[in-house]
Structure formats: structure tokens, C-alpha cells
Scaffold this motif. Structure first.
Motif, PDB file in Angstrom:
ATOM      1  N   UNK A   1       0.862  -1.184   0.000  1.00  0.00           N
ATOM      2  CA  UNK A   1       0.000   0.000   0.000  1.00  0.00           C
ATOM      3  C   UNK A   1       0.895   1.230   0.000  1.00  0.00           C
ATOM      4  N   UNK A   2       0.857   1.958  -1.093  1.00  0.00           N
ATOM      5  CA  UNK A   2       1.654   3.183  -1.215  1.00  0.00           C
ATOM      6  C   UNK A   2       0.775   4.376  -0.886  1.00  0.00           C
ATOM      7  N   UNK A   3       1.243   5.191   0.043  1.00  0.00           N
ATOM      8  CA  UNK A   3       0.473   6.343   0.494  1.00  0.00           C
ATOM      9  C   UNK A   3       1.074   7.635  -0.027  1.00  0.00           C
TER      10      UNK A   3
ATOM     11  N   UNK B   1       7.526   0.940   5.670  1.00  0.00           N
ATOM     12  CA  UNK B   1       8.765   1.596   5.253  1.00  0.00           C
ATOM     13  C   UNK B   1       8.459   3.083   5.162  1.00  0.00           C
ATOM     14  N   UNK B   2       8.878   3.830   6.185  1.00  0.00           N
ATOM     15  CA  UNK B   2       8.555   5.256   6.214  1.00  0.00           C
ATOM     16  C   UNK B   2       9.250   6.021   5.084  1.00  0.00           C
ATOM     17  N   UNK B   3      10.401   5.550   4.665  1.00  0.00           N
ATOM     18  CA  UNK B   3      11.112   6.233   3.587  1.00  0.00           C
ATOM     19  C   UNK B   3      10.349   6.141   2.268  1.00  0.00           C
ATOM     20  N   UNK B   4       9.577   5.074   2.113  1.00  0.00           N
ATOM     21  CA  UNK B   4       8.813   4.875   0.876  1.00  0.00           C
ATOM     22  C   UNK B   4       7.324   5.154   1.076  1.00  0.00           C
ATOM     23  N   UNK B   5       6.927   5.550   2.264  1.00  0.00           N
ATOM     24  CA  UNK B   5       5.499   5.775   2.561  1.00  0.00           C
ATOM     25  C   UNK B   5       4.655   4.574   2.162  1.00  0.00           C
ATOM     26  N   UNK B   6       5.136   3.412   2.512  1.00  0.00           N
ATOM     27  CA  UNK B   6       4.505   2.181   2.067  1.00  0.00           C
ATOM     28  C   UNK B   6       4.350   1.215   3.240  1.00  0.00           C
ATOM     29  N   UNK B   7       3.237   0.514   3.256  1.00  0.00           N
ATOM     30  CA  UNK B   7       3.007  -0.549   4.231  1.00  0.00           C
ATOM     31  C   UNK B   7       2.769  -1.845   3.469  1.00  0.00           C
ATOM     32  N   UNK B   8       3.231  -2.929   4.052  1.00  0.00           N
ATOM     33  CA  UNK B   8       3.167  -4.227   3.400  1.00  0.00           C
ATOM     34  C   UNK B   8       2.396  -5.216   4.270  1.00  0.00           C
TER      35      UNK B   8
ATOM     36  N   UNK C   1       2.338  13.558   7.290  1.00  0.00           N
ATOM     37  CA  UNK C   1       3.569  12.889   7.705  1.00  0.00           C
ATOM     38  C   UNK C   1       3.226  11.430   7.907  1.00  0.00           C
ATOM     39  N   UNK C   2       3.640  10.590   6.973  1.00  0.00           N
ATOM     40  CA  UNK C   2       3.247   9.182   6.964  1.00  0.00           C
ATOM     41  C   UNK C   2       3.517   8.521   8.301  1.00  0.00           C
ATOM     42  N   UNK C   3       4.655   8.831   8.916  1.00  0.00           N
ATOM     43  CA  UNK C   3       5.051   8.148  10.143  1.00  0.00           C
ATOM     44  C   UNK C   3       4.162   8.507  11.334  1.00  0.00           C
ATOM     45  N   UNK C   4       3.276   9.487  11.173  1.00  0.00           N
ATOM     46  CA  UNK C   4       2.359   9.850  12.257  1.00  0.00           C
ATOM     47  C   UNK C   4       1.091   9.017  12.260  1.00  0.00           C
TER      48      UNK C   4
ATOM     49  N   UNK D   1      -8.081 -20.965   1.685  1.00  0.00           N
ATOM     50  CA  UNK D   1      -9.206 -20.483   0.863  1.00  0.00           C
ATOM     51  C   UNK D   1     -10.055 -19.433   1.589  1.00  0.00           C
ATOM     52  N   UNK D   2     -10.165 -19.538   2.893  1.00  0.00           N
ATOM     53  CA  UNK D   2     -10.970 -18.561   3.641  1.00  0.00           C
ATOM     54  C   UNK D   2     -10.306 -17.189   3.738  1.00  0.00           C
ATOM     55  N   UNK D   3      -9.079 -17.063   3.266  1.00  0.00           N
ATOM     56  CA  UNK D   3      -8.429 -15.760   3.184  1.00  0.00           C
ATOM     57  C   UNK D   3      -8.844 -14.999   1.921  1.00  0.00           C
ATOM     58  N   UNK D   4      -9.589 -15.640   1.045  1.00  0.00           N
ATOM     59  CA  UNK D   4     -10.034 -14.998  -0.182  1.00  0.00           C
ATOM     60  C   UNK D   4     -10.914 -13.790   0.127  1.00  0.00           C
ATOM     61  N   UNK D   5     -10.525 -12.635  -0.391  1.00  0.00           N
ATOM     62  CA  UNK D   5     -11.243 -11.392  -0.105  1.00  0.00           C
ATOM     63  C   UNK D   5     -10.596 -10.257  -0.898  1.00  0.00           C
ATOM     64  N   UNK D   6     -11.262  -9.118  -0.879  1.00  0.00           N
ATOM     65  CA  UNK D   6     -10.614  -7.881  -1.314  1.00  0.00           C
ATOM     66  C   UNK D   6      -9.915  -7.300  -0.083  1.00  0.00           C
ATOM     67  N   UNK D   7      -8.630  -7.005  -0.241  1.00  0.00           N
ATOM     68  CA  UNK D   7      -7.840  -6.470   0.859  1.00  0.00           C
ATOM     69  C   UNK D   7      -7.694  -4.961   0.692  1.00  0.00           C
ATOM     70  N   UNK D   8      -8.022  -4.248   1.757  1.00  0.00           N
ATOM     71  CA  UNK D   8      -7.995  -2.797   1.753  1.00  0.00           C
ATOM     72  C   UNK D   8      -6.956  -2.272   2.737  1.00  0.00           C
ATOM     73  N   UNK D   9      -6.264  -1.249   2.322  1.00  0.00           N
ATOM     74  CA  UNK D   9      -5.344  -0.514   3.179  1.00  0.00           C
ATOM     75  C   UNK D   9      -6.093   0.697   3.742  1.00  0.00           C
ATOM     76  N   UNK D  10      -5.789   1.052   4.989  1.00  0.00           N
ATOM     77  CA  UNK D  10      -6.458   2.185   5.614  1.00  0.00           C
ATOM     78  C   UNK D  10      -5.473   2.943   6.493  1.00  0.00           C
ATOM     79  N   UNK D  11      -5.727   4.244   6.640  1.00  0.00           N
ATOM     80  CA  UNK D  11      -4.857   5.097   7.458  1.00  0.00           C
ATOM     81  C   UNK D  11      -5.703   5.922   8.420  1.00  0.00           C
ATOM     82  N   UNK D  12      -5.166   6.082   9.625  1.00  0.00           N
ATOM     83  CA  UNK D  12      -5.838   6.901  10.627  1.00  0.00           C
ATOM     84  C   UNK D  12      -4.792   7.553  11.513  1.00  0.00           C
ATOM     85  N   UNK D  13      -5.119   8.728  12.011  1.00  0.00           N
ATOM     86  CA  UNK D  13      -4.182   9.375  12.932  1.00  0.00           C
ATOM     87  C   UNK D  13      -4.007   8.518  14.180  1.00  0.00           C
TER      88      UNK D  13
END
Length: 123
Positions: free
Chosen positions: A22-24, A74-81, A29-32, A89-101
Motif C-alpha cells: 500500500x503506497x500512500x 517503510x517510512x522512507x517509501x510511505x509504504x506498508x506491506x 507525515x506518513x510516520x504519524x 481459501x478462507x483468506x479470499x477477499x478484497x484487501x484494503x489498506x487504511x490510514x488513521x491518525x
């Protein structure tokens, strides 16, 4: 304008692995921010998967993925993995990234969402 863009989903056999990213952009300030992954299967509510706190030191997982999934940032890349191993099979889904203060495991805590990436696990 805040944007969260997920990538890396796909089709994998049970027992396999995938890593979604997930690239933000646009966050002051991503790290916040607490960053989380949620997922939603057809006909089901969106559910919490994993969270990494703004400090990067605290991670939280849903019981259903504990020991199989790992969230990192990775704060340098503003990315979460999300590294997903031993997929089921039960892991099948749409995966969403989310951000909150300050977010926890409730979707209503989160102000910003990505468009989602499909993960399909075949048996």
C-alpha cells in the motif's frame, strides 16, 4: 489529496504466499499515522486483518491470521506491506489498506482507504 494505492494481489494456491503493498501519498507525515489492513469477502462485513502503529513498534493481528501474516512499514517509501504465508481459501477477499491518525481494529476509526486488491486462494 490523500491517496492509498494497493498492489500485489492475485491468485494463489492454498499454502502459498503473497505480499500486498500500500503506497500512500498526501498524508502530512506518513510516520504519524496508524496503518491497517482490512478485508472483505463477498456477502460479509469488512473485517480487521492487521495494524501497525505510527511508531512502527506495535503490531496487532486478527486471531485468524496470527502466525501467518506479517505487517510492516517503510517510512522512507510511505509504504506498508502485508506478507501473507500459508494462505487458506478462507483468506479470499478484497484487501484494503487504511490510514488513521489513531486507529484500532474498527473500520470506523479510519479516515482514508485504498481501492482494494483482490486476493484469491484456491483449494
Amino acid at each position: 489529496q490523500v491517496r492509498l494505492v494497493e498492489s500485489g494481489g492475485g491468485l494463489v494456491q492454498a499454502g502459498g504466499s503473497l505480499r500486498v503493498s500500500c503506497a500512500a501519498s498526501g498524508l502530512r507525515r506518513f510516520s504519524n499515522y496508524d496503518m491497517a489492513w482490512f478485508r472483505q469477502a463477498p456477502g460479509k462485513k469488512r473485517e480487521f486483518v492487521a495494524l501497525i502503529g505510527w511508531s512502527g513498534r506495535v503490531t496487532t493481528y486478527a486471531d485468524s491470521v496470527k502466525g501467518r501474516f506479517t505487517i510492516s512499514g517503510d517510512n522512507a517509501k510511505n509504504t506498508v506491506y502485508l506478507q501473507m504465508n500459508n494462505l487458506k481459501p478462507e483468506d479470499t477477499a478484497v484487501y484494503y489498506c487504511a490510514a488513521a491518525y489513531r486507529g484500532r481494529d474498527d473500520p470506523s476509526d479510519y479516515n482514508y482507504w485504498g481501492q482494494g486488491t483482490q486476493v484469491t486462494v484456491s483449494s
